[in-house]
Every structure is written in structure tokens, then in C-alpha cells.
Design a protein around this motif. Structure first.
Motif, short mmCIF file in Angstrom:
data_model
loop_
_atom_site.label_atom_id
_atom_site.label_comp_id
_atom_site.label_asym_id
_atom_site.label_seq_id
_atom_site.Cartn_x
_atom_site.Cartn_y
_atom_site.Cartn_z
N VAL A 116 24.90 36.75 44.52
CA VAL A 116 24.41 38.07 44.93
C VAL A 116 25.38 38.73 45.92
O VAL A 116 25.73 39.91 45.79
CB VAL A 116 23.00 37.95 45.54
CG1 VAL A 116 22.55 39.29 46.10
CG2 VAL A 116 22.01 37.47 44.48
N ILE A 117 25.83 37.96 46.90
CA ILE A 117 26.76 38.52 47.90
C ILE A 117 28.09 38.89 47.24
O ILE A 117 28.70 39.93 47.57
CB ILE A 117 26.97 37.53 49.05
CG1 ILE A 117 25.65 37.29 49.78
CG2 ILE A 117 28.01 38.04 50.03
CD1 ILE A 117 25.72 36.21 50.84
N ALA A 118 28.55 38.06 46.30
CA ALA A 118 29.80 38.38 45.61
C ALA A 118 29.67 39.66 44.80
O ALA A 118 30.61 40.47 44.74
CB ALA A 118 30.19 37.22 44.70
N ALA A 119 28.52 39.87 44.18
CA ALA A 119 28.31 41.12 43.44
C ALA A 119 28.31 42.32 44.37
O ALA A 119 28.82 43.40 44.01
CB ALA A 119 26.99 41.04 42.67
N MET A 120 27.76 42.17 45.56
CA MET A 120 27.79 43.28 46.52
C MET A 120 29.21 43.55 47.01
O MET A 120 29.61 44.71 47.18
CB MET A 120 26.88 42.93 47.70
CG MET A 120 25.41 42.79 47.33
SD MET A 120 24.40 42.19 48.70
CE MET A 120 24.63 43.52 49.90
N LEU A 121 29.99 42.49 47.23
CA LEU A 121 31.37 42.69 47.68
C LEU A 121 32.27 43.23 46.57
O LEU A 121 33.31 43.81 46.86
CB LEU A 121 31.95 41.36 48.19
CG LEU A 121 31.31 40.80 49.46
CD1 LEU A 121 31.93 39.45 49.81
CD2 LEU A 121 31.47 41.76 50.63
N ASP A 122 31.88 43.01 45.33
CA ASP A 122 32.66 43.53 44.21
C ASP A 122 32.43 45.01 43.98
O ASP A 122 33.18 45.65 43.23
CB ASP A 122 32.31 42.74 42.94
CG ASP A 122 33.28 43.01 41.81
OD1 ASP A 122 34.49 43.17 42.09
OD2 ASP A 122 32.84 43.07 40.65
N ALA A 204 36.29 36.17 43.13
CA ALA A 204 37.54 36.10 42.37
C ALA A 204 37.27 36.08 40.87
O ALA A 204 38.01 36.70 40.09
CB ALA A 204 38.33 34.85 42.78
N ALA A 205 36.23 35.37 40.46
CA ALA A 205 35.88 35.35 39.03
C ALA A 205 35.37 36.71 38.56
O ALA A 205 35.67 37.14 37.43
CB ALA A 205 34.83 34.27 38.77
N MET A 206 34.60 37.41 39.40
CA MET A 206 34.11 38.74 39.02
C MET A 206 35.25 39.74 38.88
O MET A 206 35.23 40.59 37.98
CB MET A 206 33.11 39.23 40.07
CG MET A 206 31.78 38.51 40.05
SD MET A 206 30.64 39.16 41.30
CE MET A 206 29.25 38.04 41.09
N GLN A 207 36.25 39.65 39.74
CA GLN A 207 37.36 40.58 39.65
C GLN A 207 38.23 40.33 38.42
O GLN A 207 39.02 41.20 38.04
CB GLN A 207 38.20 40.49 40.92
CG GLN A 207 37.49 41.02 42.15
CD GLN A 207 38.34 40.92 43.40
OE1 GLN A 207 39.33 40.19 43.43
NE2 GLN A 207 37.94 41.65 44.44
N ALA A 208 38.13 39.14 37.83
CA ALA A 208 38.88 38.84 36.62
C ALA A 208 38.17 39.32 35.36
O ALA A 208 38.76 39.26 34.27
CB ALA A 208 39.14 37.33 36.52
#
Length: 335
Positions: A116-122, A204-208
Motif C-alpha cells: 500500500v505504501i509503495a503504491a502511494m509513493l508511486d 522498484a517493481a512497480m516502477q518497472a
């Protein structure tokens, strides 16, 4: 009209007395370099792993088969007697239950919060670098310092958490005297340290992920939640499997947080938060019985392997079952 053909050049006859040309040493060296250089490049890792990982594992197995004392050294060969004695101890099974409980309270919320936090930072946020570095700050803090601070916060008498609960009209909780609250408190320490680390891995995986998928979903009218469920989560499956496996290995080896949760470091008065690693430390250092401690280490190793394989199979099964659904969702307009 007759056509005129060009005269063909006769090939010179091969000289049978002429020996075949030998491959020079530099050419053979070049072939060896092409074939062997990749193995030489990766050999330092395997050499270091064999010295620092494989050899201690095998040597621990050798120690577990002997009556080995910390001061007296190697004793008689006892076979699997150390394993049977450890499996017959009630403290081992209590430590195993506590370890699994703390592992579940820490790993499951940790992975969900990290995604969830990674999605917010993305998303498009201001000062992205600041927020991304901020989530990693708890990981930089020493685990001993984290355990000391949180043990004071979760103190039974005058801790911060119980003080807040009393101010809002709730009864205080025995964070040290009861088993389940102690597990939750220790799991909170683990989540505080490792959630940010796993967040950066998911980020990092989301940005890929190719942005064309999101653009096509926006054109089709997909909401942010539908994009997250139908695009982000399926594309993160390999990363989720990796994080789940590493969290499983680390969660079953937890030592620092329960060791520093009180001043005695014995897992509580009734061993209510005693973990397998704490039990191993008690056998090897306090009781000076390295044979039984090595047996506990090998039992923990086999338990980690079983949990890791089970997690891998479950996550792969979920991924394979949801793949047809993913294709059906991608074939229609997600509203």
C-alpha cells in the motif's frame, strides 16, 4: 545464338604432404577465456558461501550428533539423541508456537502495508525523494535501540500505550505479562523496521511496470482501484513471492526484538515470548550444551525450509489460478 561461358578456374590440388595448421596457444587461451571466465566471475560468491554458509551448516550437523559441551569440547557420538531430547522438551514446542505467532503477526501486515505504501509513493507526489528516503529511516536504526524504545512504550505499568488507553477510558493491556499482547508488541517492532525496506522493493517493481498498461486502462475508464487490482498486483507476483520468502526466513529467525524486550532476556517469566532462537541461545550459552543447541539449529533450518516451500507453492498456486481471471478482466472494459 550461342552463349559464351566464362572459363572456370581450376582449384589447386591439395598437397597430401602438407600437415594441418595447428591452433596457436593464444587462440586456445581465447577459447578457454570465453568458456571459463563466466564461472571465474561468479566463483567468489560460491567460495565465500561455502566458507561462511555451507561449512558452518555441515559442521553444526556434525556437532548435533555428539555430546558436545561448550567448555569440554567434543564428547561421545550419540546419534539422534539430541534431537529426541529437544523434541521431548515442552519449552521447545512453546518456543515454536511463539515464533510462528510472532511471524504471522509481523509478516502478513508487513507485506500488505508495504504494498500500500509503495503504491502511494508511486503516485505523483511532491518531494518523492524525501518520502522514499523517509520510509527507509526505521531500517537504519539499530534493532537494539528499537527494542529498547518499544519495550518502554509497551511497559505494563507506565508505558505510553497503556497511558493512552487509560486516557481514552480503556483498560490497560499486559504487554509483558500476557502471551498474545507480547507477540503483538514484538511484531510491531519488526514491522517498524522492515516495512520501509520491503516498500522500496515493491516500489522498484512497480516502477518497472510498463506505463502503457495504465494508459490503456485509463482510456477504457478503469478506476485507480481497478488498475491496482488488475494491473499492479498481477505484475508484482514475482516480487511478492520474493518478499514473502525473505520475510518467512527472517521472521522464523527472530532474535533481537524478543531478546531485548525485557532486562532478563529469557522470553518472559512464563516464557510467553520465548522464540526458537532464544531457546537455542539458552541451551548453547547458558547450559553449555552445544550438541542440543546444534540440534535446535538444524530443526529450525528444516522448519524454515518447510515454511518457505509451502509459501512458494501457495503463492504460485494463487498466481496460476488468478491468471485466467486476469485475462478475462483485461478483455473487457474495466469500470
Amino acid at each position: 545464338m550461342a552463349t559464351q561461358t566464362a572459363p572456370t578456374r581450376a582449384r589447386p590440388a591439395s598437397d597430401p604432404s602438407r600437415s594441418p595448421r595447428r591452433v596457436g596457444f593464444s587462440q586456445r587461451l581465447g577459447k578457454w577465456d570465453v568458456k571459463l571466465s563466466p564461472y571465474l566471475y561468479i566463483s567468489p560468491f560460491f567460495i565465500i558461501f561455502a566458507i561462511t554458509g555451507l561449512f558452518p551448516l555441515i559442521y553444526t550437523g556434525w556437532v548435533s550428533l555428539h555430546d558436545w559441551d561448550l567448555l569440554g569440547g567434543q564428547g561421545d557420538f550419540v546419534g539422534f539423541e539430541n534431537f529426541t531430547q529437544v523434541l521431548g522438551q515442552a519449552y521447545f514446542w512453546k518456543a515454536l508456537r511463539n515464533t510462528i505467532s510472532i511471524f504471522l503477526w509481523s509478516s502478513v501486515p508487513q507485506v500488505i502495508a508495504a504494498i500500500v505504501i509503495a503504491a502511494m509513493l508511486d503516485a505523483n507526489l511532491r518531494a518523492k525523494t524525501f518520502w522514499r528516503m523517509g520510509v527507509l529511516l526505521p531500517y537504519v536504526v539499530a534493532p537494539v535501540a528499537v527494542a529498547l524504545v518499544f519495550s518502554k512504550m509497551f511497559a505494563d505499568d507506565s508505558g505510553l500505550i497503556n497511558t493512552v488507553l487509560e486516557n481514552i477510558g480503556l483498560s490497560p493491556v499486559g504487554w509483558h505479562s500476557e502471551a498474545m499482547p507480547a507477540h503483538v508488541a514484538i511484531a510491531t517492532m519488526v514491522n517498524f523496521r522492515w516495512t520501509g525496506y520491503n516498500t522500496l522493493i515493491f516500489l522498484a517493481a512497480m516502477q518497472a511496470i510498463p506505463r502503457d498498461l495504465y494508459e490503456a486502462a485509463v482510456i477504457d475508464g478503469a478506476s485507480r482501484w481497478r488498475q491496482f487490482i488488475s494491473i499492479t498486483i498481477p505484475m508484482l507476483r514475482p516480487t511478492i513471492i520474493f518478499v514473502v520468502l525473505t520475510s518467512t526466513i527472517g521472521g522464523l529467525q527472530i532474535y533481537d526484538e524478543p531478546r531485548m524486550y525485557d532486562q532478563m532476556g529469557q522470553g518472559g517469566n512464563d516464557r510467553q515470548w520465548l522464540t526458537v532462537t532464544l531457546y537455542l541461545y539458552e541451551l548453547g550459552w547458558r547450559n553449555t550444551n552445544l550438541g542440543r543447541a546444534a540440534a535446535v539449529a538444524w530443526l529450525l533450518f528444516m522448519i524454515i525450509v518447510v515454511f518457505a516451500v509451502a509459501n512458494y507453492l501457495i503463492t504460485r498456486r494463487i498466481a496460476s489460478d488468478s491468471a485466467p481471471k486476469q485475462r478475462r478482466v483485461a478483455g473487457r472494459n474495466p469500470r
